[in-house]
Scaffold this motif. Structure first.
Motif, PDB file in Angstrom:
ATOM      1  N   ILE A 237      53.344  59.914 -82.519  1.00  0.00           N
ATOM      2  CA  ILE A 237      53.886  58.544 -82.667  1.00  0.00           C
ATOM      3  C   ILE A 237      53.957  58.283 -84.042  1.00  0.00           C
ATOM      4  O   ILE A 237      55.033  57.416 -84.500  1.00  0.00           O
ATOM      5  CB  ILE A 237      52.809  57.947 -81.890  1.00  0.00           C
TER       6      ILE A 237
ATOM      7  N   GLN B 262      57.161  59.323 -85.562  1.00  0.00           N
ATOM      8  CA  GLN B 262      58.267  58.877 -85.166  1.00  0.00           C
ATOM      9  C   GLN B 262      58.248  57.241 -85.871  1.00  0.00           C
ATOM     10  O   GLN B 262      59.384  56.821 -85.935  1.00  0.00           O
ATOM     11  CB  GLN B 262      58.052  58.690 -83.558  1.00  0.00           C
ATOM     12  N   THR B 263      57.160  56.724 -85.846  1.00  0.00           N
ATOM     13  CA  THR B 263      57.111  55.293 -86.218  1.00  0.00           C
ATOM     14  C   THR B 263      57.451  55.130 -87.829  1.00  0.00           C
ATOM     15  O   THR B 263      58.236  54.193 -88.306  1.00  0.00           O
ATOM     16  CB  THR B 263      55.473  54.724 -86.228  1.00  0.00           C
TER      17      THR B 263
ATOM     18  N   SER C 145      58.910  66.262 -85.843  1.00  0.00           N
ATOM     19  CA  SER C 145      58.554  65.836 -84.569  1.00  0.00           C
ATOM     20  C   SER C 145      59.054  66.840 -83.697  1.00  0.00           C
ATOM     21  O   SER C 145      58.820  67.063 -82.703  1.00  0.00           O
ATOM     22  CB  SER C 145      59.010  64.596 -84.139  1.00  0.00           C
TER      23      SER C 145
ATOM     24  N   CYS D 210      56.143  59.519 -75.969  1.00  0.00           N
ATOM     25  CA  CYS D 210      55.828  59.624 -77.541  1.00  0.00           C
ATOM     26  C   CYS D 210      57.027  59.120 -78.390  1.00  0.00           C
ATOM     27  O   CYS D 210      57.052  58.355 -79.151  1.00  0.00           O
ATOM     28  CB  CYS D 210      55.389  60.781 -78.283  1.00  0.00           C
TER      29      CYS D 210
ATOM     30  N   GLY E 219      56.971  55.839 -80.458  1.00  0.00           N
ATOM     31  CA  GLY E 219      57.097  55.761 -81.661  1.00  0.00           C
ATOM     32  C   GLY E 219      58.495  55.190 -82.313  1.00  0.00           C
ATOM     33  O   GLY E 219      58.332  54.467 -83.418  1.00  0.00           O
TER      34      GLY E 219
ATOM     35  N   CYS F 269      58.872  51.906 -84.520  1.00  0.00           N
ATOM     36  CA  CYS F 269      59.599  51.924 -86.003  1.00  0.00           C
ATOM     37  C   CYS F 269      60.507  50.523 -85.694  1.00  0.00           C
ATOM     38  O   CYS F 269      60.951  49.858 -86.675  1.00  0.00           O
ATOM     39  CB  CYS F 269      60.275  52.958 -85.851  1.00  0.00           C
TER      40      CYS F 269
END
Length: 284
Positions: free
Chosen positions: A115, A118-119, A125, A148, A152, A156
Motif C-alpha cells: 500500500i 502504491q500510495t 509493486s 492492496c 493504495g 493516492c
C-alpha cells in the motif's frame, strides 16, 4: 450645454478599440489553464504537505518493521523493496522462512509495504505481486494484491485530491485535458472504462491515480474499477510467482499467451460501453 461629451463619446480621429468576445462556455483547456494560474502559488505548500504525509507514512513503515522478528545481518540486508528479480528472490527467502512462525507479522509487513508503494507511486509493486504467488495460496494472493492495489491507489487518489491538484494543473494540463474528454465520453459506463484502463497499458497507473480526482472520477467507481481491473494482470504475476526461482527478470512473468488473454479481457471489459453507444445511435 452638451451633456456627457467628456466620457460617453469617442473623440474624432481616435482609433476604435475592438473589444474581445468571450465565449459563453470556455473549453476544458481554458478552464484548466485558468486553474493552473490560480493555483500555481499553492504548489509549494502542497509539496510541503505531501512531504509531511510521506514522512508520517514512512514512520508507520518503520514501526511495522520494528516489530518484525529478529533478523541476522544478511537477512536485514535483503529486507528492502525489490528492484529486480534477484532482490525479489532474496526477499522471498527471508519472508518464507518466517511466514509460518510469524504469519501475522509477515502478512502485515507485506500489506503495508504494498500500500505504501502504491500510495506514493514508488516502483516495485510488480515484484511484490510476484512474491505473493510464492508466499500464499493463489486465491488469497489474488485477493491480497487486488485489495492492496485498490486501497493504495485510492490513498493516492485522496492524496492527489488533497494536495495534488496544483501539481496536475501546472505540469500535466495537456494530458489531463485529453483524458478528461475521454472520461466525459464514458461517464455513463465509467467502471468498465476504469477496468479497461487498468488492464491495458494506454495510461500509466500513476497518472490515473493522481488525475482521477482532478477530472471528477468518483472515488467509489475508482476503487471498484481498480480492484477488478488489476485482477487479470495480477493473475499473470501471481502465477509466475509459483516458479519464482526460475525467473531471471520480471518480463519473463509475461508470455505471449498471457498478453493475448489480457487483450481479450480488455475488449470484454469495454464491450458493454460499445453496445450501449450502438443502441443509442440506433434508437435515438
Amino acid at each position: 450645454m452638451a451633456k456627457g461629451t467628456g466620457g460617453g463619446r469617442q473623440a474624432a480621429g481616435e482609433p476604435r478599440t475592438a473589444h474581445p468576445v468571450h465565449p459563453a462556455h470556455p473549453p476544458a483547456r481554458e478552464l484548466l489553464t485558468e486553474k493552473n494560474h490560480a493555483q500555481a502559488g499553492s504548489a509549494r505548500m502542497s509539496l510541503l504537505i505531501l512531504v509531511s504525509i510521506f514522512l508520517s507514512a514512512a514512520s508507520v513503515m518503520f514501526l511495522v518493521y520494528k516489530n518484525f522478528p529478529q533478523l541476522n545481518e544478511e537477512e536485514r540486508a535483503n529486507m528492502k523493496v525489490p528492484r529486480d528479480m534477484d532482490d525479489a528472490k532474496a526477499l522471498g527467502r527471508v519472508l518464507s522462512k518466517y511466514k509460518d512462525t510469524f504469519y501475522v507479522q509477515v502478512l502485515v509487513a507485506y500489506f503495508t509495504t504494498y500500500i505504501f508503494l502504491q500510495t506514493f507511486a514508488i516502483p516495485g509493486s510488480i515484484f511484490l505481486s510476484i512474491l505473493s504467488g510464492f508466499l500464499y495460496p493463489f486465491p488469497l494472493a489474488l485477493f491480497l494484491v487486488c485489495l492492496c492495489s485498490g486501497l493504495g491507489a485510492s490513498f493516492c487518489y485522496m492524496l492527489s485530491y488533497l494536495v495534488g491538484r496544483p501539481v496536475v494543473y501546472k505540469y500535466l494540463t495537456e494530458k489531463a485535458v485529453r483524458w478528461s474528454q475521454q472520461v466525459e465520453r464514458h461517464r455513463q459506463h465509467l467502471i468498465n472504462y476504469m477496468i479497461f484502463l487498468r488492464i491495458t497499458p494506454f495510461l500509466p497507473n500513476w497518472f490515473i491515480n493522481i488525475a482521477s480526482p482532478v477530472i471528477n472520477v468518483p472515488l467509489k467507481v475508482f476503487f471498484i474499477g481498480t480492484f477488478l481491473g488489476v485482477a487479470p494482470p495480477s493473475f499473470v504475476a501471481i502465477k509466475a510467482g509459483t516458479t519464482l526461482y526460475q525467473l531471471t527478470t520480471a518480463g519473463e512473468a509475461v508470455s505471449w499467451n498471457s498478453v493475448f488473454v489480457l487483450m481479450i479481457l480488455a475488449v470484454i471489459s469495454i464491450l458493454p460501453a460499445i453496445f450501449q453507444n450502438k443502441l443509442k445511435q440506433k434508437f435515438v
